[in-house]
Enzyme design. Structure first.
Site, PDB file in Angstrom:
ATOM      1  N   GLU A   1      12.972  13.374   7.198  1.00 33.23           N
ATOM      2  CA  GLU A   1      13.925  13.949   7.940  1.00 33.23           C
ATOM      3  C   GLU A   1      15.175  14.693   7.057  1.00 33.23           C
ATOM      4  O   GLU A   1      15.587  15.809   7.322  1.00 33.23           O
ATOM      5  CB  GLU A   1      14.858  13.326   9.058  1.00 33.23           C
ATOM      6  CG  GLU A   1      13.933  12.900  10.300  1.00 33.23           C
ATOM      7  CD  GLU A   1      12.787  12.054   9.749  1.00 33.23           C
ATOM      8  OE1 GLU A   1      12.725  11.191   8.811  1.00 33.23           O
ATOM      9  OE2 GLU A   1      11.640  11.502  10.815  1.00 33.23           O
TER      10      GLU A   1
ATOM     11  N   HIS B   1      13.624   5.132  20.448  1.00 32.50           N
ATOM     12  CA  HIS B   1      13.101   6.298  20.947  1.00 32.50           C
ATOM     13  C   HIS B   1      13.871   6.615  22.308  1.00 32.50           C
ATOM     14  O   HIS B   1      13.137   7.413  23.361  1.00 32.50           O
ATOM     15  CB  HIS B   1      11.749   5.930  21.413  1.00 32.50           C
ATOM     16  CG  HIS B   1      10.517   5.818  20.152  1.00 32.50           C
ATOM     17  ND1 HIS B   1      10.602   5.101  19.613  1.00 32.50           N
ATOM     18  CD2 HIS B   1       9.730   6.841  19.784  1.00 32.50           C
ATOM     19  CE1 HIS B   1       9.686   5.196  18.501  1.00 32.50           C
ATOM     20  NE2 HIS B   1       9.142   6.148  18.778  1.00 32.50           N
TER      21      HIS B   1
HETATM   22  C1  LIG Z   1      12.198   8.121  10.339  1.00 34.28           C
HETATM   23  C2  LIG Z   1      10.937   8.235  11.185  1.00 34.28           C
HETATM   24  N1  LIG Z   1      10.483   9.822  11.566  1.00 34.28           N
HETATM   25  C3  LIG Z   1       9.497   9.943  12.473  1.00 34.28           C
HETATM   26  C4  LIG Z   1       9.053   8.715  13.145  1.00 34.28           C
HETATM   27  C5  LIG Z   1       8.012   9.005  13.988  1.00 34.28           C
HETATM   28  N2  LIG Z   1       6.627   8.416  13.438  1.00 34.28           N
HETATM   29  C6  LIG Z   1       6.358   7.186  13.861  1.00 34.28           C
HETATM   30  S1  LIG Z   1       4.940   6.746  12.912  1.00 34.28           S
HETATM   31  C7  LIG Z   1       5.122   8.144  12.204  1.00 34.28           C
HETATM   32  C8  LIG Z   1       3.665   8.460  11.316  1.00 34.28           C
HETATM   33  C9  LIG Z   1       3.642   7.333  10.135  1.00 34.28           C
HETATM   34  O1  LIG Z   1       2.787   7.707   9.390  1.00 34.28           O
HETATM   35  P1  LIG Z   1       2.459   6.693   8.052  1.00 34.28           P
HETATM   36  O2  LIG Z   1       3.711   6.424   7.261  1.00 34.28           O
HETATM   37  O3  LIG Z   1       1.429   7.199   7.394  1.00 34.28           O
HETATM   38  O4  LIG Z   1       2.060   5.309   8.666  1.00 34.28           O
HETATM   39  P2  LIG Z   1       0.876   4.948   9.707  1.00 34.28           P
HETATM   40  O5  LIG Z   1       1.439   5.044  10.998  1.00 34.28           O
HETATM   41  O6  LIG Z   1      -0.212   5.786   9.619  1.00 34.28           O
HETATM   42  O7  LIG Z   1       0.390   3.553   9.296  1.00 34.28           O
HETATM   43  C10 LIG Z   1       5.703   9.115  12.745  1.00 34.28           C
HETATM   44  C11 LIG Z   1       6.022  10.345  12.300  1.00 34.28           C
HETATM   45  C12 LIG Z   1       9.706   7.484  12.778  1.00 34.28           C
HETATM   46  N3  LIG Z   1       9.074   6.359  13.394  1.00 34.28           N
HETATM   47  N4  LIG Z   1      10.369   7.381  11.928  1.00 34.28           N
END
Ligand SMILES: Cc1ncc(C[n+]2csc(CCOP(=O)(O)OP(=O)(O)O)c2C)c(N)n1
Lengths: 402, 339
Positions: free
Chosen positions: B75, B144
């Site tokens: 972000e 959220h």
């Molecule tokens: C700071 C932040 N930005 C956006 C989100 C929304 N979000 C939740 S999970 C996710 C993807 C995460 O991907 P990754 O780090 O590869 O982990 P995975 O869920 O695939 O294990 C996003 C964008 C969040 N939780 N926190």
């Protein structure tokens, strides 16, 4: 200290991404995919076909894993998967607000989780149901978060397992700090009570400033922390290529600590590599980055629709690398388990699932007081008054309109 | 402050034009992108996926990967690069996936977005928009469901608005993009599915103006975002008891446009402000302060706030208790009238 080869990797210039003079974005992505397919750097002890392959560097870390222990790892993975599938089903039935599946990541989590010693500390993201299992947290205790009755149910001190962290990357700096504390407390060295920390995050998380900052802090303070990145190839709809031009484990080099990639669908390899890394930390050699190369076989969460962004071919290819199946085949072929064993585990898994379901159905909603509970350790009279007024207001409804 | 002018006609779908708020924002973004090739949409999952709420659905397909950017998961990076892009002449529209994830970008917003124009005394303009789905009531897990708008309204140098219905959503997003000032655009996520008829030929109501959405005489309700509907429902319910409540949709939180509120309070003598955010040091408390100064002799009761409690957002199983509902709004109206 491990041999330096483990963390001196070919310069990025030598990788496929940089061979063409001016690669198109597609070529870059294709190159990364090729690099991502593993290759020589990927530590693997058990192939997808269930063959045990020798690894002179890492075999010694799983010397103690005989038939019984391997059956234990198998059982862990089956139970954790069964609980995870039940989580999905409960969400579909409206019992949970959301569920975050771990399908496909059982080996990455059980391997790492079983490598932790009781005195070690773990910092999860939100998908670490398998690591939680290894820390003695019951699947029931995870339900509260996703049902919306509590933000965090387990005692993080007792289990040495931090609350789930939803804000991507936050926990990585927290873990670095915890590990700095372990060092400041003199808990690093060769004593049996020496400690280490392991922090879990995804491939997408590696783009966050917090993760970078965690790497920097851990490095300059030689903090005993293992950075455990489960590269499940996707951050919701965005592939790893959207986060990095370099295989993620190679980033460690820039921070001055070892980075290693392990087959995240191989529980033995994950166990071995995690044990090695934790030992590096415990004995004082500072941080290690592990990239567990795996795949998210289900949706990101139950709110996600992966058909919008990924090809079914990819899923089919990864199914052949299923982390549980390869252990099952290996146990059978090597005569380490009889058919009855698998039946027993199955019965146990079904039992676990039905207990989980019953628990979920019987979970009471918290009372309104919960809103005001434990906002401060030292109390806050203004908030207490707000609570009392609100409870009075609720009491004013005849017949319990609320 | 003059409303931004939208001169060019934009393509709109043939009838029917009854749209959800989510779709209205999508259409507004599309219109702005068609009008100006420098408008970019950027954020996590906004491209192929069309955003987790599908607000950007189809935009990447139609405008390409360099107008609609699936960004790395970062972000601070989204907002920070948008600053650079804006300085370079683009008009970025950033999506922060959920309000609870805006904080990694907080540094960029407070240190750069809000201050560059001032620091350079106008030599640099930052025409960028940060879209933020916000608020509770959707049964979500932590981070959220929050209402962090006061942090940003507290920040001199940026403007903060919140839409409450599809018609406003359609126009306000375009006006925000047209604005030469950085705008944080709060979208009430639990209202994304509310529908309304949109006349795309109409003259839009000015962006930085609040608006009376239901005239009345007994007492005034002022609100914004998700609670405007709650207040309208409360007014409907109160009408059955013979009360005639006036409802004002604030629409702009920074600058606050309180003229319609003052005017209303001078007639009714009673004001209830409703918001989901914690009430302490909030938009609601700012309104109470200004109204007591402007309307001191007209007030027949103190300004009452109906807000979220001064606690972190609770687990979703108690959010119904946390969020101001029709009963709490009416209770406050009754207390005000009984003063
Ligand atoms: C700071 C932040 N930005 C956006 C989100 C929304 N979000 C939740 S999970 C996710 C993807 C995460 O991907 P990754 O780090 O590869 O982990 P995975 O869920 O695939 O294990 C996003 C964008 C969040 N939780 N926190």
């Amino acid at each position: 200290m491990s041999s330096p080869e483990q963390w001196t990797h070919p310069e990025p210039g030598g990788g496929p991404a940089a061979t063409a003079a001016k690669p198109t974005p597609e070529q870059v992505i294709a190159g990364l995919r090729a690099t991502n397919e593993g290759g020589a750097e990927l530590v693997e002890l058990l192939t997808p076909e269930g063959e045990r392959v020798a690894n002179p560097e890492f075999d010694k870390y799983v010397d103690d894993i005989g038939a019984e222990q391997l059956r234990g790892l198998y059982r862990d993975m089956v139970l954790v998967r069964r609980a995870d599938r039940e989580g999905n089903a409960l969400q579909r039935q409206g019992q949970l607000g959301i569920w975050v599946p771990l399908l496909g990541q059982e080996a990455a989590q059980i391997g790492a989780g079983r490598a932790l010693k009781p005195q070690d500390m773990a910092f999860p993201s939100y998908r670490e149901h398998g690591v939680a299992w290894c820390r003695g947290i019951k699947p029931e205790q995870i339900l509260a978060t996703f049902r919306g009755t509590q933000h965090s149910e387990w005692d993080p001190v007792q289990h040495r397992f931090h609350p789930y962290t939803i804000v991507i990357g936050n926990q990585v700096v927290n873990a670095a700090g915890y590990a700095m504390g372990q060092r400041f407390d003199g808990k690093v060295g060769n004593e049996p009570d020496a400690e280490a920390t392991m922090v879990f995050f995804g491939d997408g998380a590696t783009s966050q400033g917090d993760v970078h900052e965690g790497f920097v802090w851990a490095a300059v303070y030689d903090a005993p922390v293992v950075f455990y990145c489960q590269n499940n190839q996707w951050a919701i709809s965005e592939p790893t290529e959207r986060q990095s031009r370099l295989p993620l484990y190679q980033r460690a080099r820039g921070y001055g600590f070892p980075g290693i990639r392990v087959d995240g669908n191989d529980v033995l390899a994950c166990l071995a590599v995690s044990r090695w890394a934790l030992e590096e930390c415990r004995t004082g050699n500072g941080p290690v980055l592990i990239e567990a190369f795996t795949y998210r076989m289900d949706a990101h969460t139950t709110s996600d629709d992966p058909t919008r962004y990924r090809l079914s071919d990819e899923l089919e290819a990864w199914k052949l690398k299923d982390p549980i199946e390869r252990v099952r085949v290996h146990l059978v072929r090597s005569g380490m388990a009889e058919p009855e064993f698998f039946d027993e585990v199955q019965v146990e898994a079904d039992q676990l699932a039905s207990e989980l379901r019953a628990y979920c159905f019987n979970m009471p909603d918290p009372p309104a007081e919960r809103i005001f509970s434990k906002v401060y350790a030292g109390g806050n009279p203004v908030l207490d008054q707000q609570r009392d007024e609100y409870l009075d207001y609720l009491a004013g409804f005849e017949g319990g309109a609320h | 402050m003059a409303a931004p002018v939208m001169d060019k006609k934009v393509a709109v779908p043939a009838a029917p034009t009854k749209l959800t708020m989510g779709k209205a924002i999508n259409m507004g973004l599309r219109a702005a992108m068609e009008r100006d090739p420098k408008v970019l949409v950027m954020g996590e999952d906004v491209g192929k996926m069309g955003g987790v709420y599908r607000i950007t659905d189809g935009l990447q397909k139609d405008f390409g990967e360099h107008r609609v950017l699936d960004t790395p998961l970062s972000e601070s990076g989204i907002v920070g690069t948008a600053v650079g892009l804006a300085v370079r002449g683009f008009r970025p529209v950033c999506e922060i996936q959920f309000e609870g994830f805006i904080f990694p970008a907080f540094d960029q917003i407070s240190s750069q977005v809000a201050k560059l124009h001032y620091r350079t005394q106008g030599m640099l303009k930052l025409p960028l928009v940060i879209r933020v789905p916000f608020g509770g009531g959707v049964g979500a897990v932590e981070h959220h469901s929050e209402s962090p708008e006061a942090y940003f309204a507290h920040m001199p140098g940026i403007k903060v608005v919140s839409c409450a219905n599809p018609v406003d959503a359609y126009w306000m997003i375009q006006q925000a993009i047209d604005s030469d000032d950085p705008v944080i655009f709060f979208e009430p996520k639990r209202r994304y599915h509310e529908k309304a008829e949109i006349d795309t030929d109409a003259t839009p109501y000015p962006l930085f103006k609040s608006r009376v959405v239901r005239p009345g005489t007994t007492a005034t309700l002022a609100s914004y975002g998700p609670l405007v509907k709650t207040c309208l429902d409360a007014a409907t319910a109160a009408a059955e008891d013979g009360q005639d409540l006036e409802v004002i949709d604030l629409r702009t939180l920074s600058p606050l446009d309180l003229d319609p509120v003052f005017e209303s309070v001078r007639r009714t003598g009673h004001l209830v402000v409703a918001s989901e955010a914690p009430g302490e040091v909030s938009i609601a408390s700012e309104i109470a302060d200004r109204v007591q100064r402007e309307c001191f002799y007209s007030l027949e009761a103190p300004v009452l706030k109906v807000t979220g409690f001064d606690t972190p957002y609770p687990p979703s199983k108690v959010e119904e208790e946390y969020l101001p509902d029709l009963d709490r709004v009416l209770d406050a109206v009754d207390r005000s009238l009984a003063w």
